[in-house]
Each structure stands twice: as C-alpha cells, then as structure tokens.
Design an enzyme around this catalytic site. Sequence first.
Site, PDB file in Angstrom:
ATOM      1  CE  LYS A   1      -8.020   3.931 -25.269  1.00  0.00           C
ATOM      2  NZ  LYS A   1      -7.812   4.293 -23.778  1.00  0.00           N
TER       3      LYS A   1
ATOM      4  NE  ARG B   1      -7.167  -2.697 -19.935  1.00  0.00           N
ATOM      5  CZ  ARG B   1      -7.678  -2.278 -20.917  1.00  0.00           C
ATOM      6  NH1 ARG B   1      -7.336  -2.753 -21.972  1.00  0.00           N
ATOM      7  NH2 ARG B   1      -8.936  -1.505 -20.910  1.00  0.00           N
TER       8      ARG B   1
ATOM      9  CB  THR C   1      -4.994   5.005 -21.571  1.00  0.00           C
ATOM     10  OG1 THR C   1      -5.094   5.095 -22.979  1.00  0.00           O
ATOM     11  CG2 THR C   1      -6.437   5.182 -21.012  1.00  0.00           C
TER      12      THR C   1
ATOM     13  CE1 TYR D   1      -4.430   0.115  -0.051  1.00  0.00           C
ATOM     14  CE2 TYR D   1      -4.140  -1.835   1.081  1.00  0.00           C
ATOM     15  CZ  TYR D   1      -5.017  -1.035   0.144  1.00  0.00           C
ATOM     16  OH  TYR D   1      -6.127  -1.388   0.223  1.00  0.00           O
TER      17      TYR D   1
ATOM     18  CG  ASP E   1      -8.823  11.801 -22.850  1.00  0.00           C
ATOM     19  OD1 ASP E   1      -7.932  11.264 -23.044  1.00  0.00           O
ATOM     20  OD2 ASP E   1      -9.985  11.196 -22.406  1.00  0.00           O
TER      21      ASP E   1
ATOM     22  CD  GLU F   1      -5.003   4.732   0.607  1.00  0.00           C
ATOM     23  OE1 GLU F   1      -5.982   4.549   0.111  1.00  0.00           O
ATOM     24  OE2 GLU F   1      -4.578   4.342   1.776  1.00  0.00           O
TER      25      GLU F   1
END
Length: 480
Positions: A276, A282, A273, A67, A244, A69
């Site tokens: 693509k 991903r 992203t 973790y 975008d 964060e």
Amino acid sequence: MTDPLIPSVNDAYRATLQVVESVEPRIAGAIRSELHDQRASLKLIASENYASPAVLLTMGNWLSDKYAEGTIGHRFYAGCQNVDTVESIAAEHARELFGAEYAYVQPHSGIDANLVAFWSILAHRVEQPELAEAGVRQVNELSEDAWEVLRKKFGEQRMLGMSLDAGGHLTHGFRPNISGKMFQQRSYGTNPETGLVDYDQVAAAAREFRPLILIAGYSAYPRRIDFARMREIADEVGATFMVDMAHFAGLVAGKVFTGDEDPVPFADVVTTTTHKSLRGPRGGLVLATGEYAPSVDRGCPMVLGGPLSHVMAAKAVALAEARQPSFQTYAQQVADNAKTLADGLMRRGAKLVTDGTDNHLVLIDVSGYGLTGRQAESALLEAGVVTNRNAVPSDPNGAWYTSGVRLGTPALTSRGFGGAEFEQVADLITSVLSSTTPATASNGQPGKARYVLADGVAEGTRARIAELLEANPLYPGLEL
C-alpha cells in the site's frame, strides 16, 4: 519509479524470465502481461502501489527455501543464522522508522498481523494466577487444561471498531470474518451529516459496551484520526488500544501524520501491511510497546507457521528505502495529490464522502450519477481507469454492489504524477461517470451490475490516459 533502471537491473529481470520461460512459458507470459497491463492502465486502487526493483528482486532468492519457525535465536529448525540476520535487520528498520519499542516482521499479510495482535492481546490480558493454577509458565506452553482456562477467560470478550460502511476494515469485527467470530463485536460509525468520526459517540459506545479491544484504523475513511483522543477513550474503559494503519503507514513513515495523528506513541499495538502506501512487498508487521512485546513475539507458533524469509528480506529493503529523505517527499506528494484529485472531482460535480480528503484516498458516492459502485467500477475499467467499488455510510446497495468508488493516489504518485496530472485524472473520471447509464437485466428489471458507456468514451479516455502514462513511465528502461 521515474528514474531509468541501471542496465544490471534490466539484465536481471530478463535473465529471470528466461529461466522461468524454460520451465513454464505460460507463467513467464503472464508475468510479462501483468507488467504491460500495469504500464497501460491508470492504477487508482488505494491499497496498491509499485515496489522498487530492489524490493522485487529481493524476493526471488534462496531464502525462500529455508524453514525458520520460531523467532530470532529461538528457532525450531537448525541453520537459521542468516534468517536471524534478515529478521533482525527488518525489525531494526521498522523500530527506527516508526519510533516503536518493538517490531515483529513475520506476518504474511495484514489479516495475519491482526490475528497475531488479537491473540497477543488476549494472551496478555489473561489473569496470570489462573494460568499458574493450570501449570502454565508461558502462554505458548499450553496443556489442554490450560487451554480450557483460556477459553473460559477469552469467552465473550468484546471488540469495538469502525463499521465497514463507515470506512472500517472487515478484520475489525465484520461478522463473516474471523475477527467477528472471535469476539462479541460492536461498531462505531460516523456522523451522518459530516461523515466524520464522532469521538463523543465512540466514547459513549465504549462506556456502554466495555470492550477488551478498541480498534482505530480504516480502509475507506478519507480523513485523519485523533489517536490521542482514542487513547483517552480506551484508558477510560480499560481497553487495550490497537491501531490498524495498513492503509496510511506510508504517511506515518513519511512524517505526513505527526503528533496526535501518529498512532505509534498512543497505541499498545499497531498493525500494518508493508505494501500500500509503504511501497514494500506484500506482507504485514506488528509494532508494540514493551509490555505487549513478549506476547506478540510468540506469533509463531501461536498463529503463524514458518515465516517467509525472502519476504522479510524484502521488507527490510523497503523499510530502509522508507527511512530515506526522498520517501518523506513522496509521502507528502501522495497527500497533496489526493487533495488535488478530490478538489478536481468536486469542482466537476462529483459527490465525495466527507466532502474531500486529508489522507491518501478519495471516496466518490456515485449514486448522484444514477449508478451503483459495481457499474461505476466496471465502466471506469473499460475506459482504462482501475479502481474498486466501496460501500459508503449507510449504503443502500450493501457491500457487494455498493454506492461508492474508492480512489487512491500512492501508485500514480510513485509513477511521478503531480497536481497537474491528477487534475486531468479528475476530468477523466467524471467524464466517464457522466457518460455511463444503468442498463436493465434480461428480465427487464434494473440491474445493479449492468451499464452502458456512451460510444467513443472508452476509446477517447484510453487515448488521453496513454499520453499521461507515456510521460510518466513505469520502470523506465525495463524491456522484457
């Protein structure tokens, strides 16, 4: 993807699947089946690609167990020094690759990246004196009173983006999406005769609507955008300019899009992203100017939870690959192949939105074949060609059945396809579409999803596809 894998990579995949199989053999079977299916089909989905073995292997490690964060050097958990290293390297590669002042590599997906961008822009644009009155020193230190200030300030904010049927994305204000619920939204379309963005019309809409955010970018627009002109429009109305570039990030990274067609020098915030056309794992990332960096840097905890550290590591590897000269060659081939595909389709009678392409995708209006997009997509899939249906401008069939099919060249270019192969692909697609007819539903009415493909067409097409794919193998040398 055309270079044979070194033996150690082959051994790594085999060993991995053996471990998985020892616990849940059905999952190992599904993974093997997916590789088989991808090897055996003609992948033309514009938003898909093939990541390198290095990228794929980077995701399968114990960074997944941590973790982290927060952000680099400011985590809510102890023991994050290695995650700091990973995130720093990924951000460094992103800044250098795109020439950005700041990069945030934590978003799990494209929509997460856009949500970080939206909230960061809103937070940045809040009047600081109003926050000071509520006792707020930083945007992520919000009391309920401070949130009340923000809610009033954020209320009725406006967004202007490309409409879905003109090629925009659902996260650019489409009403069922969270972006359409956060903002008062208005769309700009394209010229009904040419299918191209009309910048004068965008400017007129911006002057009338006065948006807080002007968004440029697309998921099914087969042309390039003049980002310098869009920046002028944003500046005229005092809007934050956001781009975008999820679909065409690989063409920006590969220097196919330069000058006014490169969004990074002109936008305040750019999202993308990492798969693509960029050919990574991903995930998503956000690029920003120094002015917006502090707000974007608070994406966690403002919008995101714990970052996927193993995916950030894979992003770093993919971005490092994209900084190699070979990636520029790849990106140019993607664009060249799209043009070859478009020209080949049109010579065979297909109707294309905008009559061609100058990016990585092609949009066929299949109404000329008497089909809906749903029928065309299904018939092509039966014949071994994987595409996705997509709306065309002013589509009478709506966003579900549609009148279009979207094609993209990044994945097959990764397999080694060039102009000669894409000429054959154009022939395969038009042959299937010409051999497909609508079928009636059980009530005797025309069905938007039902179709009939002429006898023997699917089998013949799959045989021709097999020859193409055998000459351009996916992950050659990998045997599982």
